[in-house]
Design a protein around this motif. Sequence first.
Motif, PDB file in Angstrom:
ATOM      1  N   SER A 160       0.868  -1.183   0.000  1.00  0.00           N
ATOM      2  CA  SER A 160       0.000   0.000   0.000  1.00  0.00           C
ATOM      3  C   SER A 160       0.897   1.223   0.000  1.00  0.00           C
ATOM      4  N   ILE A 161       0.531   2.214  -0.783  1.00  0.00           N
ATOM      5  CA  ILE A 161       1.350   3.408  -0.945  1.00  0.00           C
ATOM      6  C   ILE A 161       0.733   4.551  -0.146  1.00  0.00           C
ATOM      7  N   THR A 162       1.585   5.266   0.586  1.00  0.00           N
ATOM      8  CA  THR A 162       1.105   6.393   1.389  1.00  0.00           C
ATOM      9  C   THR A 162       1.690   7.733   0.962  1.00  0.00           C
ATOM     10  N   SER A 163       2.731   7.697   0.080  1.00  0.00           N
ATOM     11  CA  SER A 163       3.340   8.952  -0.354  1.00  0.00           C
ATOM     12  C   SER A 163       4.097   8.746  -1.654  1.00  0.00           C
ATOM     13  N   SER A 164       4.381   9.844  -2.330  1.00  0.00           N
ATOM     14  CA  SER A 164       5.170   9.801  -3.569  1.00  0.00           C
ATOM     15  C   SER A 164       6.584   9.292  -3.292  1.00  0.00           C
ATOM     16  N   ARG A 165       7.120   9.693  -2.169  1.00  0.00           N
ATOM     17  CA  ARG A 165       8.482   9.266  -1.807  1.00  0.00           C
ATOM     18  C   ARG A 165       8.549   7.748  -1.622  1.00  0.00           C
ATOM     19  N   GLN A 166       7.541   7.174  -0.973  1.00  0.00           N
ATOM     20  CA  GLN A 166       7.514   5.723  -0.779  1.00  0.00           C
ATOM     21  C   GLN A 166       7.421   5.017  -2.130  1.00  0.00           C
ATOM     22  N   LEU A 167       6.578   5.532  -3.019  1.00  0.00           N
ATOM     23  CA  LEU A 167       6.440   4.940  -4.352  1.00  0.00           C
ATOM     24  C   LEU A 167       7.771   4.975  -5.090  1.00  0.00           C
ATOM     25  N   GLN A 168       8.468   6.089  -5.033  1.00  0.00           N
ATOM     26  CA  GLN A 168       9.750   6.219  -5.724  1.00  0.00           C
ATOM     27  C   GLN A 168      10.783   5.253  -5.142  1.00  0.00           C
TER      28      GLN A 168
END
Length: 191
Positions: A160-168
């Motif tokens: 599960s993604i919570t931020s753009s930084r985590q996705l990157q």
Amino acid sequence: MAWLVLSSVLLAICVIALSFVTFSLARQIGVLHERSQPVASELRTVPVDEGAMLERLAIPEEHSADTVSLLFVATGCPLCRMLHTTFSMLKEKHKALGAYWVFAVDTPESVGAYAAEHGIAAASVLVEAQLAVQCAVIDTPTLVVLQRDNQGWQLQARRSITSSRQLQTLMDAYFVQAEKLGADYELGVRA
């Protein structure tokens, strides 16, 4: 008589203040529910562990990469909207890693309009409820990474993604892992 007027005015002010508070809370609850459970409320998923082989996935056949990342999003998800720029940038940066936006609970018409509005290429969009079921995705946004081998697609990761930084961070890590697996495969073929 003055006390009656004063108490009526204070009561009216309290009612107005409570209305604002109630409206704010109702709005927050609605946004949180919309973001946290749009897929689970629509689909019945079965638990799938990471490392499991997945059969008959609706991933385009012309896709040649051995590793595919699927970002499960919804048109009504505010956090998903914030991730489009990051995912597009990562898709361009890691061309060897196939990347798709997957809309599991939206209609093709609404997704088409949404994709046009956000500049998402139609070839990168999948409108597939069955993919969410097969990958056991219950909320949006969720990143799923699949690895292809001789037997089919294997579920490498589901986050599960919570931020753009985590996705990157996740996409960069999975790209490095995919490159390493590709290099190991090349060495095994040549040996």
